[in-house]
Design a protein around this motif. Sequence first.
Motif, PDB file in Angstrom:
ATOM      1  N   VAL A  85      -1.241   8.527 -22.173  1.00  0.00           N
ATOM      2  CA  VAL A  85      -1.785   8.829 -20.852  1.00  0.00           C
ATOM      3  C   VAL A  85      -0.722   8.469 -19.806  1.00  0.00           C
ATOM      4  CG1 VAL A  85      -3.609   8.357 -19.180  1.00  0.00           C
ATOM      5  CG2 VAL A  85      -4.147   8.374 -21.626  1.00  0.00           C
ATOM      6  N   ASN A  86      -0.090   9.498 -19.247  1.00  0.00           N
ATOM      7  CA  ASN A  86       0.903   9.302 -18.193  1.00  0.00           C
ATOM      8  C   ASN A  86       0.172   9.330 -16.854  1.00  0.00           C
ATOM      9  OD1 ASN A  86       3.612   9.243 -19.462  1.00  0.00           O
ATOM     10  ND2 ASN A  86       2.987  11.258 -20.250  1.00  0.00           N
ATOM     11  N   ASN A  87      -0.229   8.138 -16.422  1.00  0.00           N
ATOM     12  CA  ASN A  87      -1.040   8.034 -15.213  1.00  0.00           C
ATOM     13  C   ASN A  87      -0.279   7.435 -14.022  1.00  0.00           C
ATOM     14  OD1 ASN A  87      -3.661   7.320 -13.604  1.00  0.00           O
ATOM     15  ND2 ASN A  87      -2.657   5.343 -13.980  1.00  0.00           N
ATOM     16  N   ALA A  88       0.700   6.558 -14.294  1.00  0.00           N
ATOM     17  CA  ALA A  88       1.386   5.856 -13.198  1.00  0.00           C
ATOM     18  C   ALA A  88       1.998   6.859 -12.231  1.00  0.00           C
ATOM     19  CB  ALA A  88       2.472   4.937 -13.754  1.00  0.00           C
ATOM     20  N   GLY A  89       1.777   6.631 -10.951  1.00  0.00           N
ATOM     21  CA  GLY A  89       2.341   7.524  -9.949  1.00  0.00           C
ATOM     22  C   GLY A  89       2.011   6.988  -8.572  1.00  0.00           C
ATOM     23  N   PHE A  90       2.760   7.461  -7.570  1.00  0.00           N
ATOM     24  CA  PHE A  90       2.436   7.060  -6.194  1.00  0.00           C
ATOM     25  C   PHE A  90       2.917   8.121  -5.227  1.00  0.00           C
ATOM     26  CE2 PHE A  90       6.768   5.507  -6.565  1.00  0.00           C
ATOM     27  CZ  PHE A  90       7.302   5.604  -5.290  1.00  0.00           C
ATOM     28  N   GLY A  91       2.437   8.029  -3.989  1.00  0.00           N
ATOM     29  CA  GLY A  91       2.833   8.957  -2.944  1.00  0.00           C
ATOM     30  C   GLY A  91       3.264   8.193  -1.705  1.00  0.00           C
ATOM     31  N   ALA A  92       3.745   8.919  -0.712  1.00  0.00           N
ATOM     32  CA  ALA A  92       4.136   8.291   0.553  1.00  0.00           C
ATOM     33  C   ALA A  92       3.985   9.329   1.652  1.00  0.00           C
ATOM     34  CB  ALA A  92       5.579   7.796   0.492  1.00  0.00           C
ATOM     35  N   LEU A  93       3.367   8.898   2.746  1.00  0.00           N
ATOM     36  CA  LEU A  93       3.123   9.811   3.869  1.00  0.00           C
ATOM     37  C   LEU A  93       4.214   9.634   4.923  1.00  0.00           C
ATOM     38  CD1 LEU A  93       0.881  11.788   5.056  1.00  0.00           C
ATOM     39  CD2 LEU A  93       0.137   9.810   6.373  1.00  0.00           C
ATOM     40  N   ALA A  94       5.011  10.671   5.124  1.00  0.00           N
ATOM     41  CA  ALA A  94       6.054  10.636   6.164  1.00  0.00           C
ATOM     42  C   ALA A  94       6.690  12.015   6.265  1.00  0.00           C
ATOM     43  CB  ALA A  94       7.143   9.620   5.806  1.00  0.00           C
ATOM     44  N   GLN A 190      -4.044   5.055  -1.532  1.00  0.00           N
ATOM     45  CA  GLN A 190      -3.955   5.342  -0.097  1.00  0.00           C
ATOM     46  C   GLN A 190      -3.192   4.231   0.631  1.00  0.00           C
ATOM     47  OE1 GLN A 190      -6.773   5.683  -1.876  1.00  0.00           O
ATOM     48  NE2 GLN A 190      -6.951   7.908  -1.835  1.00  0.00           N
ATOM     49  N   ALA A 191      -3.477   2.966   0.259  1.00  0.00           N
ATOM     50  CA  ALA A 191      -2.791   1.852   0.925  1.00  0.00           C
ATOM     51  C   ALA A 191      -1.295   1.901   0.627  1.00  0.00           C
ATOM     52  CB  ALA A 191      -3.387   0.527   0.450  1.00  0.00           C
ATOM     53  N   ARG A 192      -0.967   2.194  -0.634  1.00  0.00           N
ATOM     54  CA  ARG A 192       0.459   2.244  -1.008  1.00  0.00           C
ATOM     55  C   ARG A 192       1.180   3.393  -0.326  1.00  0.00           C
ATOM     56  NH1 ARG A 192       1.825   0.572  -7.044  1.00  0.00           N
ATOM     57  NH2 ARG A 192       0.567  -1.289  -7.104  1.00  0.00           N
ATOM     58  N   ALA A 193       0.453   4.514  -0.172  1.00  0.00           N
ATOM     59  CA  ALA A 193       1.078   5.699   0.439  1.00  0.00           C
ATOM     60  C   ALA A 193       1.089   5.595   1.961  1.00  0.00           C
ATOM     61  CB  ALA A 193       0.334   6.950  -0.001  1.00  0.00           C
TER      62      ALA A 193
END
Length: 259
Positions: A85-94, A190-193
Amino acid sequence: MAKPILITGASSGIGYELAKVCAAHRHDLVLVARREERLLELKAELQQAHGVQVLTYRGDLTDADTRQQFYDWTQFKGITPYALVNNAGFGALAPFAEADWDNQNAMLQLNIVALTHLTRLYLPAMIAQGQGRILNVASTAAFLPGPYMAVYYASKAFVLSFTEAIATELEGSGVTATTLCPGPTQSEFQARAEIKNVKLFEGKSVPTSAVVAAYGYEAMEKGQRIAVHGAVNKLLSFSTRLLPRKNLAEVTKGLQKPA
Ligand SMILES: NC(=O)c1ccc[n+]([C@@H]2O[C@H](COP(=O)([O-])OP(=O)(O)OC[C@H]3O[C@@H](n4cnc5c(N)ncnc54)[C@H](OP(=O)(O)O)[C@@H]3O)[C@@H](O)[C@H]2O)c1
């Protein structure tokens, strides 16, 4: 280990809940993330609740050497996963021109390269054993361009395209590949992004990670190719086939414009 499932990003959110669902289905687990203390707490909880064996591995999956070391460690322990299960991921708003490059690069390494590398490492043994499951976590972002989260949306489009392609290559092998596409979901994402005050999340009832994880597990077990969570998200994903790409980008821009 009994039908072991490897889950990346199991220290919070969807990955954490997927670990719970898999344990409830009597799978032994190998859990990976950087915050090992959280993995150890989860391990104790799952061992007590379900009597499954749980191994944890602390590692930053943006790093190629770490991924290879993790693979070698599982080889040393004789683990051939039933599922990856490849689940790790993140986003960033900018706006892209202002986005921190190191963070964008880490996002590409995690969301794309780590997912692809781990799949390449584990897939041959899964094919050789004639059964297995790949569950790659994308997003409804995979279906459209995403102004102000341009790299994140593009990374999820990669996950969808890549996973659909290997799903076809794997037909008849006993191994299936599923792309899970959640819409906005309650987690630490959401907090991380640094997503605050954007229309995408305003006034919506957002599902819990537990609900999304249960849906993803079922889709993986059925060998479903694409699993978009929720009726509205299914409709929106389908409608992206009908609108011109420029209009789609404008809609996303309106939903995500930083306040
Ligand atoms: N929540 C949403 O609205 C949403 C919607 C669609 C898709 N998704 C996707 O769902 C997946 C899970 O996200 P989530 O919502 O559950 O967010 P989350 O709560 O922030 O969880 C992300 C997980 O990834 C791990 N991770 C982050 N960077 C890592 C690294 N460098 N190396 C190893 N592990 C790392 C984190 O663990 P550590 O920090 O401990 O390393 C954490 O366990 C992601 O692929 C995300 O893109 C989320």
